[in-house]
Structures are given as C-alpha cells and as structure tokens.
Design an enzyme around this catalytic site. Structure first.
Site, PDB file in Angstrom:
ATOM      1  N   ASP A 110       1.216  -1.099  -0.362  1.00 30.72           N
ATOM      2  CA  ASP A 110       0.121  -0.082  -0.299  1.00 30.72           C
ATOM      3  C   ASP A 110       1.319   1.453  -0.094  1.00 30.72           C
ATOM      4  OD1 ASP A 110       0.802   0.032   2.595  1.00 30.72           O
ATOM      5  OD2 ASP A 110      -1.137   0.856   3.043  1.00 30.72           O
ATOM      6  N   GLU A 111       1.862   0.973  -0.333  1.00 32.23           N
ATOM      7  CA  GLU A 111       2.841   2.109  -0.236  1.00 32.23           C
ATOM      8  C   GLU A 111       3.985   2.384  -1.146  1.00 32.23           C
ATOM      9  OE1 GLU A 111       5.437   2.210   3.320  1.00 32.23           O
ATOM     10  OE2 GLU A 111       4.329   1.189   3.843  1.00 32.23           O
TER      11      GLU A 111
HETATM   12  N1  DCP Z   1      -1.111  -5.406   7.992  1.00 27.76           N
HETATM   13  C1  DCP Z   1      -0.955  -6.927   8.474  1.00 27.76           C
HETATM   14  N2  DCP Z   1      -0.507  -6.521   9.793  1.00 27.76           N
HETATM   15  C2  DCP Z   1      -0.148  -5.704  10.288  1.00 27.76           C
HETATM   16  C3  DCP Z   1       0.507  -4.679   9.804  1.00 27.76           C
HETATM   17  C4  DCP Z   1      -0.103  -4.035   7.732  1.00 27.76           C
HETATM   18  O1  DCP Z   1      -1.625  -7.096   7.553  1.00 27.76           O
HETATM   19  N3  DCP Z   1       1.009  -5.922  10.639  1.00 27.76           N
HETATM   20  C5  DCP Z   1      -1.431  -5.075   6.083  1.00 27.76           C
HETATM   21  C6  DCP Z   1      -2.855  -4.347   6.255  1.00 27.76           C
HETATM   22  C7  DCP Z   1      -2.581  -2.751   6.185  1.00 27.76           C
HETATM   23  C8  DCP Z   1      -1.724  -2.849   5.495  1.00 27.76           C
HETATM   24  O2  DCP Z   1      -0.626  -3.995   5.283  1.00 27.76           O
HETATM   25  O3  DCP Z   1      -3.913  -2.440   5.743  1.00 27.76           O
HETATM   26  C9  DCP Z   1      -0.551  -1.358   4.882  1.00 27.76           C
HETATM   27  O4  DCP Z   1      -0.097  -1.685   6.330  1.00 27.76           O
HETATM   28  P1  DCP Z   1      -0.225  -0.008   7.245  1.00 27.76           P
HETATM   29  O5  DCP Z   1       1.015  -0.176   8.185  1.00 27.76           O
HETATM   30  O6  DCP Z   1       0.241   0.918   5.819  1.00 27.76           O
HETATM   31  O7  DCP Z   1      -1.197   0.850   7.467  1.00 27.76           O
HETATM   32  P2  DCP Z   1      -2.328   1.182   7.221  1.00 27.76           P
HETATM   33  O8  DCP Z   1      -2.556   1.021   5.831  1.00 27.76           O
HETATM   34  O9  DCP Z   1      -3.778  -0.410   7.305  1.00 27.76           O
HETATM   35  O10 DCP Z   1      -3.572   1.965   7.958  1.00 27.76           O
HETATM   36  P3  DCP Z   1      -2.217   3.135   8.107  1.00 27.76           P
HETATM   37  O11 DCP Z   1      -3.596   4.110   7.511  1.00 27.76           O
HETATM   38  O12 DCP Z   1      -1.452   3.795   9.484  1.00 27.76           O
HETATM   39  O13 DCP Z   1      -1.273   3.435   7.037  1.00 27.76           O
HETATM   40 CA    CA Z   2       1.921   1.192   4.393  1.00 26.63          CA
HETATM   41 CA    CA Z   3      -0.945   2.259   5.103  1.00 26.90          CA
END
Ligand code: DCP
Ligand code: CA
Ligand code: CA
Length: 357
Positions: A110-111
């Site tokens: 996602d980045e």
């Molecule tokens: N992910 C996962 N287990 C984790 C961390 C992340 O399965 N321990 C997955 C789910 C997230 C995705 O990876 O949606 C991207 O992780 P991010 O750390 O970027 O977190 P999010 O996008 O969910 O939230 P934020 O809005 O803080 O970026």
């Molecule tokens: Ca991320």
């Molecule tokens: Ca994210």
C-alpha cells in the site's frame, strides 16, 4: 558541488485493507471495521491485520491478537483478509502513481516512493501534483491516501506518516532538521524496538537528541549503523528511488489452533509454510540467501532466528533444510508454541543468477 536537488514523494494508503472493505460494503461505513483472523466470540486466535480509524479509537491496532481486539471493541464489524482483492486494488493504484514519476519504487502493498524531480519546478508545484494524485486515487478507487514530500526518501516517508489519514505534508529542504527534531527516534527507518531501547538507555528519545549526539559515540555503540543513525537524524539520505517493485522479503506465519509441543506437528507446519513461501519465490523469479524462523510461545514470548547462506538459491530443499535446522537449534522444550513463521530475505532476481553465483 551541491547535491542535485531532488523532490521525492512517499504515498501511503490510509487503513488500506479496511478502507477497501469499507468501499466494498458501504453499509459498514461509520462503523468500526476490523480485518484479520476470525474472533470466534473472543476465543479466536491469530491477529488483526488492520482496522479503520473508528476501531482505532477503541485502541485496536495492526498485529494485536484478535481476542484482545474483541475485548476492546466487540461491536465492530469483523472481516477476513481478502488478500486477492487488496492485491488487485494495489496494482491499479501503483499504475496510477507510476505515470507521475520519473522513478518509481513500490514498497509493500500500500505504499510507494516516487522521484518527481523533473516533473515539477519547485515545492509549490510538487504540492499541486500531490493534490492531483490524491484526487485521482479518490475519484478512481474511492480511497484516500497520505502523501509526504521531501528532498529524500527518509524525509518523505516520515512526512507521509505525519498527518494521517488523508494527509499531505511537505517538508522543504531548509526545514528538514526542524521537522525531525521533536519526533521520536522510532520514526526513523530501520530503528526497531531494540535500537529504540538502546538509545533510550543513552538518554536519547527524540531525533533531535540523536542529531546532537557525538557521532563517534554512536559508532562505538552501534557499529556502522551508528553512522547511519547520525546521518538520518540530520535528515540525510542519498538512497535512490529504485525502479521496479522490489520485494524485500516473503513470509508466512501460522497460529496453531491450540498451543502445541508436538514436534511432528510443528515441523510439518514449518514445511507447509516453507512450501507457500517457496511458491511465491518462484512466482516472482527470485533467489534468496537469508532464512528467518519466528517462534511465538504460549506466553507470547517471541523469538526470531536467522541464517544467511553462502549462496543465493531457489531450491526448496535449501529452504526447508535451513528452516528446520534453525528451529531445531533454537526451539525451547519447556514451553508450548503458539505461532511459527518462515521468512526469506536478501532476495535477488533469478535472471541475474549467472553473474551472482
Ligand atoms: N498489515 C497486516 N499486518 C500488520 C500490518 C499491516 O496485515 N501487522 C496490512 C494491512 C494494512 C496494510 O498491510 O492495511 C498496510 O499497512 P500499514 O502499516 O500501511 O497500515 P494501514 O494502511 O492499515 O493503516 P495506516 O492508515 O496507518 O497506514
Ligand atoms: Ca504502509
Ligand atoms: Ca497504509
């Protein structure tokens, strides 16, 4: 001579898995949504993958046991991980982003980093470009993201995390040190919990503390990484945005339905995890060199042990043998195991094999 001026973006999707689910199920909008293992009424095992910001208000976080999430937020909407769906959305987003970059580097699902130096004349234009990208992702995919803009990857990455969700943070080169100074050292890339603890024991908690530190002392304590820490604390990072979506590691974990000390079950599970990891390795035409085995015991004590081979390989035999050896040597006999995991890293493209081996 001065460095060539660069303008780097880091784009990170907001609460990605949960945001995609929210988009697919408008009826859940406004409710806490938790994506991860089945909570089974509080008895579920496994962890939270992610959750939306409504669920975060209750203290739910990525990586937390799903049973704990249930205690904090039993009325949330719980959904399983639909990885294929998120992968497809991710690929479409990467395609959008790639078009706006001179150089593009996807960094996980996602980045991504973008070098936009030749696309904009100055930081004002960079900000306008970032707004345009955010608008396009919102219109085409119905998702928000946070963008950080800075003179290098390090600063851009920290900036994208600065105001989340739906953030846009721009750090001009002359403001870099001022921006970093109050932030906790943990925000720096590569600073994990261990390094954070070690720095804390030295009285260093903020990036500013680290920047004011004597670099020779840091090298004494951390070896070559000490120099890196010092440079990072001053916002210096010369690394390039590397073309193509480079995969850093491939891993699989398994939480046992019941904690176990049955070695045949444990080693069979390890082999199955290795099989999945190996499948991914071949699918991406990669070779690995480092194998890491993770073990979490019944009391949540977690250990990771790694071994780096003398050669790059894609043989299944090398992967299973090494992971079994690692487990054999490190496993504790006095506790049951809750979770095991296998990871390979130090990956290179198999196409370059002849020049590497
Ligand atoms: N992910 C996962 N287990 C984790 C961390 C992340 O399965 N321990 C997955 C789910 C997230 C995705 O990876 O949606 C991207 O992780 P991010 O750390 O970027 O977190 P999010 O996008 O969910 O939230 P934020 O809005 O803080 O970026
Ligand atoms: Ca991320
Ligand atoms: Ca994210």
């Amino acid at each position: 001579m001065g460095e060539k001026r660069r303008i780097i973006f880091h784009v990170d999707m907001d609460y990605f898995f949960a945001a995609v689910e929210e988009r697919e199920h408008p009826e859940f909008r406004g409710k806490p949504i938790i994506v991860g293992a089945d909570p089974k009424g509080g008895k579920g095992r496994g962890v939270v993958s992610t959750c939306n910001y409504e669920a975060r208000k209750f203290g739910v976080r990525s990586g937390m046991p799903i049973s704990r999430a249930w205690k904090l937020c039993p009325h949330a909407v719980y959904l399983p991980v639909n990885y294929d769906l998120y992968m497809r959305v991710s690929e479409r987003i990467m395609t959008i982003l790639r078009r706006y970059a001179d150089r593009f580097e996807s960094w996980g699902i996602d980045e991504a980093f973008m070098d936009v130096s030749s696309r904009v004349r100055d930081y004002a234009e960079a900000e306008a470009l970032a707004r345009r990208i955010k608008k396009e992702i919102l219109e085409r995919e119905g998702l928000t993201c946070s963008i950080g803009i800075g003179p290098n990857k390090l600063v851009a990455k920290i900036a994208s995390d600065f105001q989340k969700p739906d953030g846009l943070t721009m750090v001009n080169p002359e403001d870099v040190e001022k921006f970093l100074e109050p932030l906790p050292v943990r925000k720096l890339l590569w600073v994990g919990r261990k390094t954070e603890e070690k720095l804390k024991a030295m009285g260093i908690t903020t990036i500013g503390d680290l920047a004011r530190c004597d670099p020779t002392l840091l090298v004494e304590k951390f070896g070559t990484m000490g120099k890196q820490l010092y440079l990072m604390a001053h916002g210096i990072d010369k690394s390039d945005v590397e073309e193509r979506g480079k995969i850093k590691s491939i891993s699989r974990n398994k939480t046992f339905e019941v904690d176990t000390e049955d070695l045949s079950v444990i080693f069979e599970t390890l082999e199955n995890l290795a099989k999945d990891v190996h499948g991914d390795l071949l699918a991406h035409s990669l070779l690995f060199k480092t194998v890491t085995v993770k073990v979490r015991y019944e009391d949540f004590e977690t250990h990771t042990h790694s071994k780096t081979l003398a050669f790059f390989t894609n043989r299944f035999e090398d992967l299973t043998r090494t992971s079994k050896e690692i487990l054999q040597v490190n496993i504790r006999a006095d506790k049951k195991i809750r979770l095991i995991g296998v990871k390979i890293s130090n990956l290179v493209s198999a196409e370059k094999q002849s020049t590497l081996v």
